[in-house]
Design an enzyme around this catalytic site. Sequence first.
Site, PDB file in Angstrom:
ATOM      1  CE  LYS A  53      -4.015  -2.091   2.229  1.00 37.32           C
ATOM      2  NZ  LYS A  53      -4.679  -2.444   3.488  1.00 37.32           N
ATOM      3  CD  GLN A  97      -4.094  -4.379   6.535  1.00 35.97           C
ATOM      4  OE1 GLN A  97      -4.073  -3.355   5.849  1.00 35.97           O
ATOM      5  NE2 GLN A  97      -4.616  -5.495   6.113  1.00 35.97           N
ATOM      6  CG  ASP A 120      -9.809   0.715   5.059  1.00 34.35           C
ATOM      7  OD1 ASP A 120      -9.660   0.224   3.927  1.00 34.35           O
ATOM      8  OD2 ASP A 120      -9.037   0.497   6.001  1.00 34.35           O
TER       9      ASP A 120
END
Length: 283
Positions: A53, A97, A120
């Site tokens: 990422k 995460q 997200d």
Amino acid sequence: MTARLLDGKAVAARVRGEVLARTVALAARGLVPGLAVVLVGEDPASAVYVRSKAKAARECGVAAFDYTLPKEISEAELLTLVRSLNDDPTVHGILVQLPLPSHIRTRKVIEAISPEKDVDGFHPLNVGLLAQGTPRFVPCTPLGCMTLLAEAGAELAGARAIVIGRSNIVGKPMAALLTARDATVTLAHSRTRDLAGEILRADVIVAALGRAEAIRGEWIKPGAIVIDVGINRTAEGKLIGDVEFAAAAERASAITPVPGGVGPMTIAMLLANTVDAAASVTV
Ligand code: GUN
């Protein structure tokens, strides 16, 4: 094989090119989109994701700020970090995460992220906006699946679509996105009766159950479009999807490979969400 292969690597490269063009334009206005990536602990799979990422971000002109924290960090300390990122004007997107260690309440952490920086799309406000059909930030993997369906030329209005797997990260937002596009959506899961029969009726199949080749090729309606979100490692170390690929490709009109299908799209959509977040900041 008769199905058209939906090349996620190629589509993701195109999306990243569009992101780069947008970051160049923003840089001309003195704005560098910033993405904070927070990893707690050393889960090797998560560490690989997080590194890729950050690398992809830098290649697209997005500044990546990495926070790798020891797995013993307390929930309070993590919440303090999230709040400081909320207040940091150089950070436009925050990604924590998942999964988090069991002593940290995931819900508390997600709710602490500013909805304006929630690239997200996991914050309850963004989940609610998507459910109401007025999305702001949409979770990256379902967004990538929608982009691949567009690439396949899928006619979603009135189509029968089935999503297998009801996770908050993929299945539920995917069902909401397909509903918003006027598909008739079935959300199937581990307790679904006659899964084969449900799948056989579907024009669009999104497999996100996380079980290697659990979806058999003979369950695919001839001409259906198959999006395989699964990434499963075999005993030999090979990556395979949730769909029995070779047999499904004999019946589908279009199908995503694993690897090289949905996987590369997720990071591309994360970067697109981050640039959206930065572009909505008034400077
Ligand atoms: N873990 C697995 N997928 C994801 C994702 O899309 N975002 C975050 N934050 N964690 C994940």
